[in-house]
Scaffold this active site. Structure first.
Site, PDB file in Angstrom:
ATOM      1  CE  LYS A  94      28.639  29.068  51.718  1.00  0.00           C
ATOM      2  NZ  LYS A  94      29.586  28.742  52.845  1.00  0.00           N
ATOM      3  CG  ASN A 100      35.795  46.326  39.503  1.00  0.00           C
ATOM      4  OD1 ASN A 100      36.282  46.419  38.999  1.00  0.00           O
ATOM      5  ND2 ASN A 100      35.065  47.963  39.859  1.00  0.00           N
TER       6      ASN A 100
END
Ligand code: 6AU
Length: 268
Positions: A94, A100
């Site tokens: 999840k 990034n």
């Protein structure tokens, strides 16, 4: 023909992502649309579940960060069991951060999830950058991503326009996004220029044949409701199986119920 009326195998060809095709084919080969949510906290318990339940499942779902005595050997043994029993591994991570950051969380750290998990999942909450970041790592490894379009828990905010936007994000990234965690097959108006709805896999948690829910907001439905009425593809069952006195007997029951619902859906 609507996608959910086709067999898993027939649908495999419309996915370019190799993990999606592999999953669809192995479901028909093994005659199972059951995934076990192996939410146990020791290496020994996790490996035991993978070995005894392996023959009955298509996907072994992990929460690797709850395993107290995690080590690299656990991954080595889990991969060997996945080969032995022909199931896919799904780390239920999840992800929920910017592209990034999730890129590093997926590839680095203690768990190196991308190196062993065929499938992982992410919340669409941060926007499409989360998919782009995960894709940089996962696509070269032929991994597949599921977006959490809906959740099984009471009061979930993932509904309505949020869920629909998840589908649109998935359509734009069909090379990597193979489907959704959701409660029902979603129907979202086609984009301009689209002639037919893209096919996606729907893996559905919140399944129990015994309980209506737990004390922390989980809500359960039956395999038939999930596969037949809500037109989803895979039932994800945790405590209903590993919490039972005889997990193998329970897995057999869930597998049969899920498979019968699929056959009814196909009209066979
Ligand atoms: O059958 P249970 O309730 O023992 O376990 C359900 C499993 C757990 C949850 O972390 C997970 O399914 N889950 C998910 C997933 C798979 O992403 C989403 C959700 O909406 N609800 C849910 O329970 O491992």
């Amino acid at each position: 023909m609507p996608h959910h009326k086709s067999s898993y195998t027939a649908r495999a060809a419309s996915f370019k992502n190799p993990t999606a095709s592999r999953l669809l084919k192995l479901m028909d080969e093994k005659q199972t649309n059951l995934s076990i949510a192996a939410d146990v906290t020791t290496k020994a318990e996790l490996l035991k579940l993978a070995d005894v339940l392996g023959p009955y499942i298509c996907v072994f779902k992990t929460h690797i960060d709850i395993v107290t005595d995690f080590d690299q050997d656990l991954i080595k043994q889990l991969e060997a069991l996945a080969q032995k029993h022909n199931f896919l591994i799904f780390e239920d991570r999840k992800f929920a951060d910017i592209g990034n950051t999730v890129k590093h969380q997926y590839s680095q750290g203690v768990y190196h999830i991308a190196s062993w998990s065929d499938i992982t999942n992410a919340h669409p909450l941060p926007g499409e950058g989360i998919i782009k970041g995960l894709k940089e790592v996962g696509l070269p490894l032929s991994r597949g991503l599921l977006l959490l379009a809906e959740m099984s828990s009471a009061g979930s905010l993932a509904k309505g326009a949020y869920s629909e936007e998840a589908v649109r994000m998935a359509r734009r990234n069909r090379d990597f996004v193979i489907g959704f965690i959701g409660q029902r097959r979603l129907s979202v108006p086609l984009d301009a220029g689209q002639e037919q709805e893209d096919d996606f896999l729907y893996l559905t948690p919140g399944v129990s044949m015994a309980q209506p829910g737990d004390s922390l907001g989980q809500q359960y439905r039956s395999p038939e409701q999930v596969i037949l009425e809500s037109e989803c593809d895979v039932i994800i069952v945790g405590r209903g199986i590993y919490g039972a006195a005889d997990p193998v007997a329970k897995a057999t029951e869930y597998r049969e119920a899920g498979w019968a619902a699929y056959q009814k859906r196909l009209g066979v």
